[in-house]
Design a protein around this motif. Sequence first.
Motif, PDB file in Angstrom:
ATOM      1  N   ALA A 193     -11.290  37.605  32.810  1.00 33.21           N
ATOM      2  CA  ALA A 193     -10.323  37.145  33.805  1.00 33.21           C
ATOM      3  C   ALA A 193      -8.965  36.863  33.173  1.00 33.21           C
ATOM      4  O   ALA A 193      -7.921  37.222  33.730  1.00 33.21           O
ATOM      5  CB  ALA A 193     -10.855  35.897  34.503  1.00 33.21           C
ATOM      6  N   ALA A 194      -8.958  36.226  32.012  1.00 30.25           N
ATOM      7  CA  ALA A 194      -7.706  35.840  31.358  1.00 30.25           C
ATOM      8  C   ALA A 194      -6.893  37.059  30.930  1.00 30.25           C
ATOM      9  O   ALA A 194      -5.658  37.006  30.891  1.00 30.25           O
ATOM     10  CB  ALA A 194      -8.001  34.955  30.148  1.00 30.25           C
ATOM     11  N   ARG A 195      -7.579  38.153  30.634  1.00 32.86           N
ATOM     12  CA  ARG A 195      -6.899  39.365  30.138  1.00 32.86           C
ATOM     13  C   ARG A 195      -6.857  40.481  31.167  1.00 32.86           C
ATOM     14  O   ARG A 195      -6.408  41.579  30.860  1.00 32.86           O
ATOM     15  CB  ARG A 195      -7.576  39.830  28.849  1.00 32.86           C
ATOM     16  CG  ARG A 195      -7.280  38.882  27.690  1.00 32.86           C
ATOM     17  CD  ARG A 195      -8.336  38.955  26.611  1.00 32.86           C
ATOM     18  NE  ARG A 195      -8.029  38.000  25.534  1.00 32.86           N
ATOM     19  CZ  ARG A 195      -8.311  36.699  25.614  1.00 32.86           C
ATOM     20  NH1 ARG A 195      -8.896  36.206  26.704  1.00 32.86           N
ATOM     21  NH2 ARG A 195      -8.007  35.891  24.617  1.00 32.86           N
ATOM     22  N   ASP A 196      -7.363  40.211  32.358  1.00 32.40           N
ATOM     23  CA  ASP A 196      -7.369  41.195  33.442  1.00 32.40           C
ATOM     24  C   ASP A 196      -7.977  42.517  32.979  1.00 32.40           C
ATOM     25  O   ASP A 196      -7.419  43.601  33.193  1.00 32.40           O
ATOM     26  CB  ASP A 196      -5.954  41.416  33.982  1.00 32.40           C
ATOM     27  CG  ASP A 196      -5.943  42.140  35.327  1.00 32.40           C
ATOM     28  OD1 ASP A 196      -6.956  42.032  36.061  1.00 32.40           O
ATOM     29  OD2 ASP A 196      -4.944  42.810  35.638  1.00 32.40           O
ATOM     30  N   GLU A 202     -21.685  43.868  33.111  1.00 29.22           N
ATOM     31  CA  GLU A 202     -21.497  42.598  32.404  1.00 29.22           C
ATOM     32  C   GLU A 202     -21.639  42.764  30.894  1.00 29.22           C
ATOM     33  O   GLU A 202     -20.967  42.080  30.116  1.00 29.22           O
ATOM     34  CB  GLU A 202     -22.486  41.553  32.932  1.00 29.22           C
ATOM     35  CG  GLU A 202     -22.193  41.110  34.353  1.00 29.22           C
ATOM     36  CD  GLU A 202     -22.333  42.220  35.368  1.00 29.22           C
ATOM     37  OE1 GLU A 202     -21.342  42.519  36.080  1.00 29.22           O
ATOM     38  OE2 GLU A 202     -23.441  42.807  35.458  1.00 29.22           O
ATOM     39  N   ALA A 203     -22.498  43.675  30.473  1.00 31.99           N
ATOM     40  CA  ALA A 203     -22.681  43.886  29.034  1.00 31.99           C
ATOM     41  C   ALA A 203     -21.376  44.309  28.363  1.00 31.99           C
ATOM     42  O   ALA A 203     -21.106  43.936  27.214  1.00 31.99           O
ATOM     43  CB  ALA A 203     -23.773  44.931  28.785  1.00 31.99           C
ATOM     44  N   SER A 204     -20.549  45.075  29.072  1.00 32.59           N
ATOM     45  CA  SER A 204     -19.288  45.513  28.471  1.00 32.59           C
ATOM     46  C   SER A 204     -18.345  44.345  28.230  1.00 32.59           C
ATOM     47  O   SER A 204     -17.484  44.402  27.339  1.00 32.59           O
ATOM     48  CB  SER A 204     -18.620  46.584  29.337  1.00 32.59           C
ATOM     49  OG  SER A 204     -18.374  46.122  30.640  1.00 32.59           O
ATOM     50  N   ALA A 205     -18.481  43.257  28.991  1.00 37.43           N
ATOM     51  CA  ALA A 205     -17.678  42.066  28.720  1.00 37.43           C
ATOM     52  C   ALA A 205     -18.052  41.469  27.364  1.00 37.43           C
ATOM     53  O   ALA A 205     -17.184  41.033  26.596  1.00 37.43           O
ATOM     54  CB  ALA A 205     -17.884  41.032  29.826  1.00 37.43           C
ATOM     55  N   PHE A 206     -19.343  41.455  27.052  1.00 35.64           N
ATOM     56  CA  PHE A 206     -19.788  40.975  25.745  1.00 35.64           C
ATOM     57  C   PHE A 206     -19.281  41.885  24.629  1.00 35.64           C
ATOM     58  O   PHE A 206     -18.952  41.420  23.535  1.00 35.64           O
ATOM     59  CB  PHE A 206     -21.310  40.882  25.702  1.00 35.64           C
ATOM     60  CG  PHE A 206     -21.880  39.730  26.476  1.00 35.64           C
ATOM     61  CD1 PHE A 206     -22.213  38.540  25.838  1.00 35.64           C
ATOM     62  CD2 PHE A 206     -22.088  39.820  27.846  1.00 35.64           C
ATOM     63  CE1 PHE A 206     -22.734  37.472  26.544  1.00 35.64           C
ATOM     64  CE2 PHE A 206     -22.610  38.755  28.569  1.00 35.64           C
ATOM     65  CZ  PHE A 206     -22.931  37.582  27.913  1.00 35.64           C
ATOM     66  N   GLU A 207     -19.237  43.185  24.902  1.00 31.05           N
ATOM     67  CA  GLU A 207     -18.771  44.138  23.885  1.00 31.05           C
ATOM     68  C   GLU A 207     -17.321  43.876  23.496  1.00 31.05           C
ATOM     69  O   GLU A 207     -16.941  44.081  22.336  1.00 31.05           O
ATOM     70  CB  GLU A 207     -18.938  45.563  24.417  1.00 31.05           C
ATOM     71  CG  GLU A 207     -20.397  45.980  24.597  1.00 31.05           C
ATOM     72  CD  GLU A 207     -20.570  47.130  25.567  1.00 31.05           C
ATOM     73  OE1 GLU A 207     -19.574  47.842  25.845  1.00 31.05           O
ATOM     74  OE2 GLU A 207     -21.700  47.324  26.067  1.00 31.05           O
TER      75      GLU A 207
END
Length: 242
Positions: A193-196, A202-207
């Motif tokens: 969210a902070a970096r848009d 969801e796994a790609s957010a962890f990556e």
Amino acid sequence: MKTNPQVYAMIVAAGRGSRFGTSIPKQYLALNGQTLLQHSVARLAGSRYIDDCLLVIAADDKTAQKLDFALPIHYTFGGAERWQSVRAGLEAIIDAGANDTDLVLIHDAARPAVPHNDIDNVITAAMCEPYGAILATPVADTLKQAKSNSTLCPNDNVYRYAARTIDRTNIWQAQTPQVFRVRQLRKVLSYVAARDLSITDEASAFEHLNLPIRLVSGSRQNIKLTYPDDAILIAAILEAQQ
């Protein structure tokens, strides 16, 4: 003393399914006597770890709450992007009393044929991980990188041509359910969210933060309804699984 984390199940059903090309959201397509959403909830109901389910729906959805489901259902409203819907669902789960180390299981409404064993397998894998685990399958098909070239085409049409074959040795196709620790999922979604950032699961957010998510080999029956032709395959799979 709690020996295992509690598992909170969430199905994301706030999308419009624009690629499917129908006037109704694809989660409400009827196959074999039930909507895709009902089938997907029924799959989660077969897990020994899941007692109820949170449905994340669009704010103007008038259909979900009229349906009968195989689990007790809670509702919250999603956002314009998938990660926003997941974040809204996560906050509802935290408000319901989830602890930092509990697990959130996220499943697509459009994957109604996931085998019961795969659901439990990805949950038990996530219980052994600090961040989480997802179902996935090794890519079996030959993959081509494409390039566009209009110089040989009449009428200024643009066609795509095979540029090279991609090494598929370590390429996996992500599925759902995806299962994560509550605190860690909240952290990576805040980062997104902070970096848009643009993410497709969801796994790609962890990556993005170089946090390891275990890949758990899943069934190829667990296909996602994206295009109209997929409905034929999914209906046949559901019939064969009975």
